[in-house]
Design a protein around this motif. Sequence first.
Motif, mmCIF file in Angstrom:
data_model
loop_
_atom_site.group_PDB
_atom_site.id
_atom_site.type_symbol
_atom_site.label_atom_id
_atom_site.label_comp_id
_atom_site.label_asym_id
_atom_site.label_seq_id
_atom_site.Cartn_x
_atom_site.Cartn_y
_atom_site.Cartn_z
ATOM 1 N N GLY A 125 0.407 -0.865 -0.404
ATOM 2 C CA GLY A 125 0.322 0.273 0.150
ATOM 3 C C GLY A 125 1.175 1.223 0.358
ATOM 4 N N SER A 126 0.187 2.130 -0.786
ATOM 5 C CA SER A 126 1.474 2.956 -1.066
ATOM 6 C C SER A 126 1.532 4.047 -0.118
ATOM 7 N N ASP A 127 0.193 4.227 0.384
ATOM 8 C CA ASP A 127 0.069 5.565 1.443
ATOM 9 C C ASP A 127 1.168 5.010 2.949
ATOM 10 N N LEU A 128 1.020 3.536 3.632
ATOM 11 C CA LEU A 128 1.651 3.005 4.554
ATOM 12 C C LEU A 128 3.126 3.368 4.227
ATOM 13 N N ALA A 129 3.457 2.590 3.141
ATOM 14 C CA ALA A 129 4.670 2.413 2.821
ATOM 15 C C ALA A 129 5.052 4.641 3.183
ATOM 16 N N ALA A 130 5.165 4.903 1.915
ATOM 17 C CA ALA A 130 5.218 6.413 3.022
ATOM 18 C C ALA A 130 6.087 7.008 3.912
ATOM 19 N N SER A 131 4.946 6.894 4.636
ATOM 20 C CA SER A 131 5.044 6.668 6.123
ATOM 21 C C SER A 131 6.469 5.631 6.676
#
Length: 186
Positions: A125-131
């Motif tokens: 998941g790109s949002d979680l990965a961004a975090s």
Amino acid sequence: MAKLIYSAITSLDLYVSDRDGNFNWAMPDEEVHAFVNDLERQVGTHLYGRRMYETMVGWETMPTGPEESPVTSDFAMIWRNADKIIYSASLQEATSARTRIVRAFIPEDVRRLKASATRDISIGGSDLAASALRAGLVDEIHLILVPFSVGGGHPALPNDLFLSLELLDHRRFANGAVHVHYRVRG
């Protein structure tokens, strides 16, 4: 110490879904799917946000009989055999085995998990990965670039983060997709 690995199938212009939230253009063929299976085989724990978990949880009940594609059946078994941690404030219960829900992403908890894990950890998941990228937790990135440019949507990588990457490997597939494997520097 286990590595935290971010993997994504993305358009050539680095979107994991288009402006309408669709990602049907990213469906892997048998060759790419088999390659993904080999990447995922080394993973002991998957970290997901709610949306990615809801996309992936179908693998929990995916048929794996002899009439199914061997590549699909293989992935279903790989997915079922891994632990899953879902980061969600709204998900009330997990519908898959080996799964727990955590209400907030806390970088120090992931550092401890990396230090204690015996197998690699993936983050989906790109949002979680961004975090995780912002917190300096991600060790490696695997991107499979498919031969589509979607012109906008949900980005695979955060737009506001500078990353220095070292290319470790690459591969071209018959369908025009390309895999790139990077180590995150410092």
